[in-house]
Design a protein around this motif. Structure first.
Motif, PDB file in Angstrom:
ATOM      1  N   LEU A 394       0.818  -1.214   0.000  1.00 18.45           N
ATOM      2  CA  LEU A 394       0.000   0.000   0.000  1.00 18.45           C
ATOM      3  C   LEU A 394       0.854   1.268   0.000  1.00 18.45           C
ATOM      4  O   LEU A 394       0.536   2.242  -0.683  1.00 18.45           O
ATOM      5  CB  LEU A 394      -0.955  -0.009   1.193  1.00 18.45           C
ATOM      6  N   ASP A 395       1.951   1.254   0.726  1.00 20.48           N
ATOM      7  CA  ASP A 395       2.808   2.437   0.794  1.00 20.48           C
ATOM      8  C   ASP A 395       3.360   2.775  -0.595  1.00 20.48           C
ATOM      9  O   ASP A 395       3.237   3.898  -1.079  1.00 20.48           O
ATOM     10  CB  ASP A 395       3.943   2.170   1.791  1.00 20.48           C
ATOM     11  N   LEU A 396       3.911   1.771  -1.252  1.00 17.26           N
ATOM     12  CA  LEU A 396       4.467   1.983  -2.589  1.00 17.26           C
ATOM     13  C   LEU A 396       3.350   2.271  -3.595  1.00 17.26           C
ATOM     14  O   LEU A 396       3.478   3.129  -4.459  1.00 17.26           O
ATOM     15  CB  LEU A 396       5.256   0.728  -3.004  1.00 17.26           C
ATOM     16  N   GLY A 397       2.241   1.570  -3.453  1.00 20.26           N
ATOM     17  CA  GLY A 397       1.183   1.639  -4.456  1.00 20.26           C
ATOM     18  C   GLY A 397       0.333   2.892  -4.382  1.00 20.26           C
ATOM     19  O   GLY A 397      -0.014   3.477  -5.406  1.00 20.26           O
ATOM     20  N   MET A 398      -0.005   3.323  -3.178  1.00 14.65           N
ATOM     21  CA  MET A 398      -0.987   4.410  -3.072  1.00 14.65           C
ATOM     22  C   MET A 398      -0.412   5.742  -2.634  1.00 14.65           C
ATOM     23  O   MET A 398      -1.115   6.752  -2.642  1.00 14.65           O
ATOM     24  CB  MET A 398      -2.124   3.995  -2.134  1.00 14.65           C
ATOM     25  N   ASN A 399       0.863   5.757  -2.216  1.00 13.26           N
ATOM     26  CA  ASN A 399       1.449   7.048  -1.858  1.00 13.26           C
ATOM     27  C   ASN A 399       2.205   7.648  -3.035  1.00 13.26           C
ATOM     28  O   ASN A 399       2.511   6.967  -4.004  1.00 13.26           O
ATOM     29  CB  ASN A 399       2.349   6.895  -0.629  1.00 13.26           C
ATOM     30  N   LEU A 400       2.467   8.943  -2.907  1.00  9.56           N
ATOM     31  CA  LEU A 400       3.135   9.668  -3.990  1.00  9.56           C
ATOM     32  C   LEU A 400       4.644   9.621  -3.803  1.00  9.56           C
ATOM     33  O   LEU A 400       5.145   9.853  -2.705  1.00  9.56           O
ATOM     34  CB  LEU A 400       2.668  11.128  -3.984  1.00  9.56           C
ATOM     35  N   TRP A 401       5.332   9.315  -4.885  1.00 12.18           N
ATOM     36  CA  TRP A 401       6.787   9.213  -4.843  1.00 12.18           C
ATOM     37  C   TRP A 401       7.372  10.043  -5.981  1.00 12.18           C
ATOM     38  O   TRP A 401       6.823  10.091  -7.079  1.00 12.18           O
ATOM     39  CB  TRP A 401       7.238   7.764  -5.007  1.00 12.18           C
ATOM     40  N   SER A 402       8.499  10.634  -5.688  1.00 16.19           N
ATOM     41  CA  SER A 402       9.211  11.397  -6.708  1.00 16.19           C
ATOM     42  C   SER A 402      10.168  10.458  -7.442  1.00 16.19           C
ATOM     43  O   SER A 402      10.728   9.549  -6.843  1.00 16.19           O
ATOM     44  CB  SER A 402       9.964  12.519  -6.001  1.00 16.19           C
ATOM     45  N   SER A 403      10.315  10.704  -8.719  1.00 16.40           N
ATOM     46  CA  SER A 403      11.156   9.801  -9.516  1.00 16.40           C
ATOM     47  C   SER A 403      11.624  10.516 -10.774  1.00 16.40           C
ATOM     48  O   SER A 403      11.020  11.498 -11.198  1.00 16.40           O
ATOM     49  CB  SER A 403      10.331   8.571  -9.922  1.00 16.40           C
ATOM     50  N   ASP A 404      12.700  10.009 -11.366  1.00 13.10           N
ATOM     51  CA  ASP A 404      13.028  10.436 -12.722  1.00 13.10           C
ATOM     52  C   ASP A 404      11.931   9.910 -13.633  1.00 13.10           C
ATOM     53  O   ASP A 404      11.333   8.874 -13.350  1.00 13.10           O
ATOM     54  CB  ASP A 404      14.376   9.844 -13.153  1.00 13.10           C
ATOM     55  N   PRO A 405      11.674  10.622 -14.734  1.00 18.22           N
ATOM     56  CA  PRO A 405      10.652  10.112 -15.671  1.00 18.22           C
ATOM     57  C   PRO A 405      11.037   8.712 -16.154  1.00 18.22           C
ATOM     58  O   PRO A 405      12.211   8.382 -16.236  1.00 18.22           O
ATOM     59  CB  PRO A 405      10.691  11.112 -16.827  1.00 18.22           C
TER      60      PRO A 405
END
Lengths: 616, 355
Positions: A394-405
């Motif tokens: 759930l943490d990885l799936g539903m939270n917002l994360w910053s990333s390179d495109p």
């Protein structure tokens, strides 16, 4: 992410505010529209070029129960949950007592005026804000006021930490790009909050946000969205699914992008088919039927769905049908905290179904890998002719994360060992379950192949190499042994683990293994432990079954801590079964509170276990 | 036979060439492995009817997908059309497996064989939802009112008051698969009897021509566990009680109708592929294109424990699942890889929206 960056306040002067290192928690109740205000707060910080992460801790409820949104700005790039909150915006009477009680001394509390009586602590910086008065000057309609009031705290927080109001405005315009009137009223509310705070409150003496350029060109995305894109770009053709928190958005976002980007340019027809099934049994049956008939088929679900899919997964294992299951893990059954994070399906997914069986698991550790592994899962399913799990949480799936495109997928689509009519004519013979190449992977034909040798009969367990019915001992055992060979081939095809030595070129005494959303917490913990003089090598596992690298890593270290978000040490037990001779070297750090993993808990547990040994 | 041995040797008979269908295939091309069911099982008669119907219709064997769940009935997909891919799947889930197969390749002709346990108990939910979606599928229920493979327990289609082999009485009303299918919007609903090869043959060919889900509920006696006195699914009971709703005839699209039918006694319904179902009236005045009348007939039959067979309901216009999904002429299963991955430009465009 620099591991040399300061991570604790002690290293900073007590008189000057800490720059770009703050954790904000907003406590509201579900369904009050706080989500858009929180996203705007997060994006305003992102727009200032400061690395930022957000975690939404929400209840299993549509309206009314307490919900928390934390925003962590970190120049060092730490994106895991931080246990200690620097600033709390308390808007919800139901949770306010706990919200205040858990703040560390010196923290700032922005308190709704109606909750003033709860502000008993003298070791906090308390700002009481007359939200109701401020909103009544803006809108009269009660329903709208309830939504807009949240934007006022965005303005207040912006003032306290010196967030540029231009960036707040940009974030508002982006959020409400399709609704100019909504953008205006929200901007007005943020401005009212900001103007009021400027006139009435000092800026924070402890924290400050300053422009940097660490987010240039970055994207902010949820793991479920990234996974959906992976399925769309991975060439999935059939999706069968059933709504379940926290995986529903995988399917919903997939459907969105399919309809936009997956039309046949020549015919205008869809190159996919989606069915929302009647339950998870049916979603998996659809996937298995479609995989059998030659589609690249997938489903997305969570733990309860995994349980229901068990029988069909067992059939797919023995009948050797390609299938992909995205599992966004949550806590346990029924009302078992469907909105809380867990990595509790590792063991059940790995061994899902009755009888013997083991399934490859992909373990993405960030949003970029969600995209890449979801695409890759479709290739692996066809290459290995088996069920592939993509394990999010759930943490990885539903939270917002910053990333390179995300980069375009370079590898061409792999359909595996499929014999079409011409190839079959050339080969001249076909036995569906024969190990022709010695890698345990047989050849298959797809229904509709007109070659007279193409047809075969698919059944579960009891079959010969030629797919005829058999209950003979040697046929049964021979088939199981071939499936073991196939699983060993899978070891070599899965994504390699990521190795990070404490000192490059050297092997430390202590190792740590983690996967999925534990990664940021483990990275931060390693930095904390390094500052305490404890060097730790890190292997981030990206798939099961394990291969050589994992074996060597465990063999090379005196002790290896396996960090996972479940109570039963599920990954550790799989590793111990693979390496029984090293079982005593494997120790567990278990996080199972339902909250996203945090570095402090990992650090404390490792320190505790090492001191028991007299080593720390 | 000794007198034959004494007879003068007969002149060698000219070997008769086997009959060929419009694809120049003989009946053998539609056969499968030998049955392992009990001798005299109703299911074997249905298998023969399938072989005959597919042969007569001239279906290309490689264009067929055979699907089944688990049970005696589900085993039979191995006993016909050995040149077609077959999938003996999971108990009760065939309806959903077939849905997936049809999504992957809607150009195949699906035939699903199920039983009363598979369809009316463990798989009832999937059956109903499949019917709602209307994938192309000839869905046969080989209905014997009991669980044969686990030795004779009642199934959900056992009639109220019917007896188990050991004498136990069934106290519950049966589930009428045909009535449920009509309720869910099925466009082709028939009931038949494994002992009525002629009717079954016509119904099967009509089902092949139907573009959506075609349900045929075939009462098929279990000779081992449900063929005793007191059973309402036995051969003697079915033979004594079968009452034809009408006489079913089928004229495939590739044959001309050469006779003019009397509209007063015969109803002709054209199917999607221009084949025609020809229904000749018997005692009752019945219009199978009238949904309400169909449900009334089934309800009347259930109340009075009548065994009515024939084409209960027909609406050839129902959009199939493939039509609802707007699928093109090429199946998803064989679309070339380059059509399955959007361009790097598309990805870059999407990435911009997350910045």
């Amino acid at each position: 992410m620099s591991e040399a960056s300061p991570t604790s306040s002690e290293s900073q002067s007590a008189n000057r505010p800490r720059v770009n290192d703050v954790t904000i928690s907003v406590a509201t109740s579900n369904g009050t529209g706080s989500q858009s205000a929180n996203l705007i707060l997060m994006r305003s910080i992102f727009n200032m070029g400061i690395p930022v992460g957000a975690k939404n801790m929400f209840p299993s409820n549509i309206q009314g129960l307490p919900t928390w949104f934390t925003v962590r700005a970190s120049a060092a790039g730490w994106s895991g949950r931080r246990r200690l909150i620097d600033l709390c915006v308390a808007m919800n009477e139901e949770s306010v007592v706990d919200d205040i009680a858990q703040l560390p001394p010196g923290a700032t509390l922005v308190l709704h005026k109606s909750l003033e009586k709860y502000a008993q602590r003298t070791d906090l910086v308390v700002h009481v804000v007359p939200f109701d008065d401020l909103v009544s000057g803006l809108v009269k309609e009660p329903k709208l006021s309830k939504l807009v009031v949240n934007m006022i705290y965005v303005g207040v927080v912006a003032h306290l930490f010196a967030i540029d109001m231009k960036e707040v405005e940009r974030a508002i315009q982006r959020q409400f790009s399709k609704k100019a009137s909504a953008a205006k009223i929200n901007l007005d509310a943020a401005t009212v909050g900001h103007v009021w705070a400027e006139a009435n409150l000092p800026q924070s003496a402890t924290h400050r946000l300053e422009r940097m350029s660490a987010t240039d060109g970055k994207i902010i995305i949820e793991g479920n969205q990234a996974t959906a894109l992976g399925l769309v770009f991975g060439g999935m053709t059939v999706l069968g699914w059933y709504p379940i928190t926290p995986s529903s958005s995988v399917a919903e976002v997939t459907i969105d992008y399919l309809s936009k980007y997956r039309k046949d340019p020549e015919t205008g027809k869809p190159t996919y088919a989606v069915i929302q099934a009647e339950d998870e049994l049916a979603s998996m049956a659809i996937v298995v039927g479609a995989g059998w008939a030659g589609a690249r088929a997938a489903t997305a679900t969570s733990g309860p769905g995994i349980s229901l899919m068990g029988e069909l997964v067992g059939l797919a294992y023995f009948a050797e049908i390609p299938a992909v299951i995205v599992d966004v893990q949550r806590m346990g059954p029924s009302t078992g905290l469907p909105t809380r994070v867990s990595q509790g399906d590792i063991f059940s997914a790995y061994h899902l179904s009755h009888g013997d069986g083991k399934h490859p698991l992909l373990l993405p550790g960030n949003v970029r890998e969600c995209f890449e592994f979801a695409a890759e899962s479709l290739d692996l399913a066809e290459r290995l002719q088996t069920v592939i799990f993509v394990m999010l949480d759930l943490d990885l799936g539903m939270n917002l994360w910053s990333s390179d495109p995300f980069e375009p997928i370079a590898k061409p689509i792999d359909r595996g060992k499929v014999l079409d009519e011409a190839q079959l004519a050339k080969v001249g013979s076909f036995a569906r379950y024969k190990d022709v190449d010695g890698d345990g992977i047989p050849y298959r034909t797809i229904p509709g192949n007109p070659h007279p040798l193409a047809a075969y009969f698919t059944r579960g367990t009891g079959h010969t190499e030629a797919a005829t019915y058999s209950e003979k001992a040697q046929d049964w055992k021979g088939n199981l042994d071939r499936l073991t060979r196939k699983f060993d081939t899978a070891r070599t095809l899965m994504p390699r683990p990521v190795l990070k030595a404490a000192t490059p070129g050297q092997v430390a005494e202590i190792g740590v293994i983690a996967f999925g959303s534990s990664d940021p917490a483990v990275e931060e913990s390693r930095a904390e432990l390094a500052s305490q003089g404890m060097a730790i090598d890190y292997l981030r596992l990206r798939a099961l079954p394990i291969d050589r690298e994992v074996r060597e890593f465990i063999e090379a270290h005196r002790v290896v801590y396996v960090v996972e978000q479940n109570r039963d040490a599920q990954l550790a037990s799989i590793l111990k079964a693979e390496l029984p001779e090293r079982a005593t070297a494997l120790r567990s750090v278990l996080l199972y509170s339902g909250l996203p993993a945090d570095a402090q808990s990992v650090t404390e547990d490792i320190v505790r276990q090492e001191s028991k040994e007299g080593r720390a | 036979m000794s007198h034959e041995a004494a007879a003068p040797p007969a002149a060698p008979k000219p070997t008769k060439a086997p009959a060929l269908n419009r694809l120049s295939l003989d009946l053998k091309a539609y056969k499968g492995a030998n049955s392992t069911l009990c001798s005299g099982c109703g299911h074997d008669s249905i298998t023969n009817a399938i072989i005959k119907s597919f042969f007569e219709y001239g279906v290309e064997p490689h264009r067929v997908a055979k699907l089944s769940g688990i049970g005696c009935s589900s085993k039979t997909t191995a006993y016909f059309l050995s040149r077609s891919h077959g999938f003996n799947s999971v108990h009760g889930r065939m309806a959903a497996v077939a849905t997936g197969s049809n999504m992957a390749n809607h150009t195949l002709l699906n035939i699903g064989v199920s039983g009363d346990g598979d369809t009316a108990s463990i798989g009832l939910g999937h059956f109903l939802h499949m019917v709602r979606r209307n994938p192309q599928l000839v869905y046969l229920v080989e209905n014997n009112g009991c669980y044969g493979l686990t030795k004779g327990q009642f199934s959900a289609t056992a009639d109220k008051g019917s007896l188990q082999k050991g004498g136990a009485v069934n106290r519950m009303d049966p589930i009428d698969i045909c009535a449920l299918a009509i309720e869910m919007g099925c466009g082709f609903v028939a009931r038949s009897f494994s002992g009525d090869a002629k009717q079954l043959n016509q119904l099967l060919k009509a089902a092949i021509a139907h573009k959506g889900t075609a349900l045929i509920d075939v009462v098929s006696p279990c000779v081992t566990f449900n063929n005793h006195e007191g059973s309402t699914k036995s051969y003697p009971y079915a033979r004594a009680h079968e009452e034809l709703i009408h006489e079913v005839g089928f004229v495939p699209f590739f044959e001309e109708i050469s006779v003019d039918y009397d509209a007063g006694t015969t109803q002709v319904v054209e199917l999607h592929d221009h084949s025609k179902v020809v229904l000749k009236k018997l005692e009752r005045d019945y219009d199978p294109t009238n949904r309400r009348q169909a449900l009334e007939l089934l309800s009347h039959a259930q109340e009075n424990q009548l065994f009515l067979t024939g084409l209960v309901y027909l609406d050839p216009s129902m959009p199939s699942m493939a039509e609802q999904l707007d699928l093109g002429s090429e199946p998803l299963a064989t679309l070339p890889a380059e059509k399955l991955r959007p361009s790097p430009t598309a990805l870059a465009e999407i990435m911009e929206t997350f910045k």
